[in-house]
Design a protein around this motif. Structure first.
Motif, PDB file in Angstrom:
ATOM      1  N   SER A  33       0.821  -1.211   0.000  1.00  0.00           N
ATOM      2  CA  SER A  33       0.000   0.000   0.000  1.00  0.00           C
ATOM      3  C   SER A  33       0.859   1.267   0.000  1.00  0.00           C
ATOM      4  O   SER A  33       1.889   1.347   0.664  1.00  0.00           O
ATOM      5  CB  SER A  33      -0.936   0.005   1.212  1.00  0.00           C
ATOM      6  OG  SER A  33      -0.198   0.005   2.418  1.00  0.00           O
ATOM      7  N   SER A  68      -6.814   1.364   1.581  1.00  0.00           N
ATOM      8  CA  SER A  68      -5.684   1.048   2.445  1.00  0.00           C
ATOM      9  C   SER A  68      -4.933  -0.215   2.052  1.00  0.00           C
ATOM     10  O   SER A  68      -3.826  -0.457   2.539  1.00  0.00           O
ATOM     11  CB  SER A  68      -6.150   0.927   3.901  1.00  0.00           C
ATOM     12  OG  SER A  68      -7.159  -0.054   4.011  1.00  0.00           O
ATOM     13  N   ASP A  69      -5.504  -1.047   1.168  1.00  0.00           N
ATOM     14  CA  ASP A  69      -4.768  -2.217   0.690  1.00  0.00           C
ATOM     15  C   ASP A  69      -4.194  -1.975  -0.701  1.00  0.00           C
ATOM     16  O   ASP A  69      -3.695  -2.895  -1.346  1.00  0.00           O
ATOM     17  CB  ASP A  69      -5.670  -3.454   0.673  1.00  0.00           C
ATOM     18  CG  ASP A  69      -6.887  -3.279  -0.234  1.00  0.00           C
ATOM     19  OD1 ASP A  69      -7.184  -2.128  -0.608  1.00  0.00           O
ATOM     20  OD2 ASP A  69      -7.526  -4.295  -0.555  1.00  0.00           O
ATOM     21  N   TYR A  71      -3.707   1.976  -2.957  1.00  0.00           N
ATOM     22  CA  TYR A  71      -3.065   3.289  -3.042  1.00  0.00           C
ATOM     23  C   TYR A  71      -4.098   4.380  -2.821  1.00  0.00           C
ATOM     24  O   TYR A  71      -5.292   4.182  -3.022  1.00  0.00           O
ATOM     25  CB  TYR A  71      -2.386   3.488  -4.403  1.00  0.00           C
ATOM     26  CG  TYR A  71      -3.358   3.572  -5.565  1.00  0.00           C
ATOM     27  CD1 TYR A  71      -3.755   4.804  -6.079  1.00  0.00           C
ATOM     28  CD2 TYR A  71      -3.901   2.424  -6.133  1.00  0.00           C
ATOM     29  CE1 TYR A  71      -4.654   4.894  -7.135  1.00  0.00           C
ATOM     30  CE2 TYR A  71      -4.798   2.495  -7.191  1.00  0.00           C
ATOM     31  CZ  TYR A  71      -5.171   3.728  -7.685  1.00  0.00           C
ATOM     32  OH  TYR A  71      -6.071   3.808  -8.717  1.00  0.00           O
ATOM     33  N   TYR A  94      -1.230   2.667   5.714  1.00  0.00           N
ATOM     34  CA  TYR A  94      -0.422   2.638   4.490  1.00  0.00           C
ATOM     35  C   TYR A  94       1.035   2.367   4.867  1.00  0.00           C
ATOM     36  O   TYR A  94       1.529   2.876   5.876  1.00  0.00           O
ATOM     37  CB  TYR A  94      -0.551   3.956   3.725  1.00  0.00           C
ATOM     38  CG  TYR A  94      -1.885   4.092   3.048  1.00  0.00           C
ATOM     39  CD1 TYR A  94      -2.116   3.531   1.797  1.00  0.00           C
ATOM     40  CD2 TYR A  94      -2.945   4.744   3.691  1.00  0.00           C
ATOM     41  CE1 TYR A  94      -3.357   3.621   1.184  1.00  0.00           C
ATOM     42  CE2 TYR A  94      -4.188   4.838   3.084  1.00  0.00           C
ATOM     43  CZ  TYR A  94      -4.385   4.275   1.837  1.00  0.00           C
ATOM     44  OH  TYR A  94      -5.622   4.354   1.244  1.00  0.00           O
TER      45      TYR A  94
END
Length: 346
Positions: A33, A68-69, A71, A94
């Motif tokens: 991320s 959050s997993d 970008y 992130y």
């Protein structure tokens, strides 16, 4: 046997709890991320927009979603909000966090110290002696030098201008490169070229940039190069206002920065002729640098503690052909080759 079964059951339960805990830790900090913290408007047609485009390119290449997993970018409207923007990215888990400009320096250093397992990047500045921070710099002086060659080659009045943004080292690099490019090319052409130079003081005050541009054009400058970020819109507004009252052949020019800003130069000249007043643009490939560092982090090759410099050599810094005449373009290519061969040194 019963005791062994009881112990085995307890051990399995403990392993299950540990696995759940480890799973949460992984989700809390996805190593793929990436978050970008801007230093102003995302749609500034300049540095921030280019960085965001690079982040989008990164997401598309690796088939990542925003979130959050994957970008995300966070728009920060003032330097005072930079720390909050970085903290928000940290809170949302992130793993690699990018900040832009020297005003982000203290916020990134503070965050990096508190979060040693996360990756941090500062774009357009240098932070030394931190193993989890990478610095990205651009040879602004090289691109600005070519803009100076273009201005000296194309000016009809013998007067050109430079409008900078904040009073910092990056803008000073732009100013030095442009000034030297103008002076060197003017000397080669045996002509005198006067340079007006002034900074806005920040990257947001459009009205101030507009006032400076009006003054310079009023002093007969016919080409102005800007490195003023969002404030540079004031220069474009002034050039458009002046040019709409003139025949296209008598237009004043703007040299754009960071991205190809030719789309901002469209207007209708006196008599209704469709025209464009952007002579050329000095392109800083912030998008390419952003994508590159995000990809290296994704691949587990984050170059912590290093400073990465991009310039003419790797085609990240460049100048567009725009509306430059063939003779002026030839001068630019000669200068570019001299920089690459180190006959011109900064």
């Amino acid at each position: 046997m019963k005791i062994k079964k009881i112990l085995l059951t307890i051990l399995l339960a403990a392993c299950t709890l540990t696995a759940c805990s480890n799973s949460n830790t992984s989700n809390d900090d996805d190593s793929k991320s990436v978050a970008l913290i801007t230093d102003g408007n995302i749609n500034d047609q300049s540095f921030n927009q280019s960085a965001c485009e690079g982040l989008e390119d990164y997401g598309q290449e690796y088939k990542l979603n925003k979130g959050s997993d994957g970008y995300q970018y966070f728009q920060v409207n003032s330097p005072n909000d930079l720390q909050n923007g970085i903290n928000k990215a940290i809170h949302q888990k992130y793993h690699t966090i990018l900040g832009i400009g020297d005003e982000a320096e203290s916020a990134i250093i503070s965050a990096a110290k508190k979060n040693p397992k996360k990756n941090f990047v500062i774009i357009d500045d240098t932070i030394k002696s931190h193993k989890n921070i990478v610095s990205i710099r651009f040879r602004k002086d090289e691109g600005a030098y070519l803009a100076g060659v273009a201005a000296a080659s194309e000016t009809k009045t013998g007067k050109v201008g430079f409008i900078g943004g904040a009073n910092n080292a990056v803008i000073s690099s732009f100013k030095r490169g442009f000034t030297r490019g103008v002076n060197d090319q003017a000397k080669k052409m045996h002509k005198k070229v006067t340079i007006y130079r002034q900074n806005v003081g920040n990257f947001t005050d459009t009205a101030r940039a507009k006032s400076i541009a009006s003054y310079m054009y009023g002093k007969k400058a016919d080409i102005i190069f800007h490195a003023a970020g969002d404030a540079g819109n004031g220069l474009f507004q002034t050039a458009k206002f002046i040019n709409q009252a003139r025949p296209a052949k008598d237009r004043v020019w703007v040299i754009g920065v960071d991205t190809d800003q030719s789309n901002l130069g469209k207007y209708y000249a006196k008599g209704g002729q469709e025209a464009n007043f952007v002579l050329t643009s000095v392109v800083t490939g912030v998008n390419r640098a952003t994508k590159n560092i995000a990809s290296r982090s994704y691949q587990g090759k984050f170059p912590g503690g290093k400073t990465i410099v991009y310039g003419l050599k790797n085609n990240v810094v460049s100048i567009t052909p725009g509306q430059i005449s063939p003779n002026a373009w030839k001068n630019i290519q000669i200068a570019r080759n001299q920089i690459l061969s180190k006959k011109i040194k900064f």
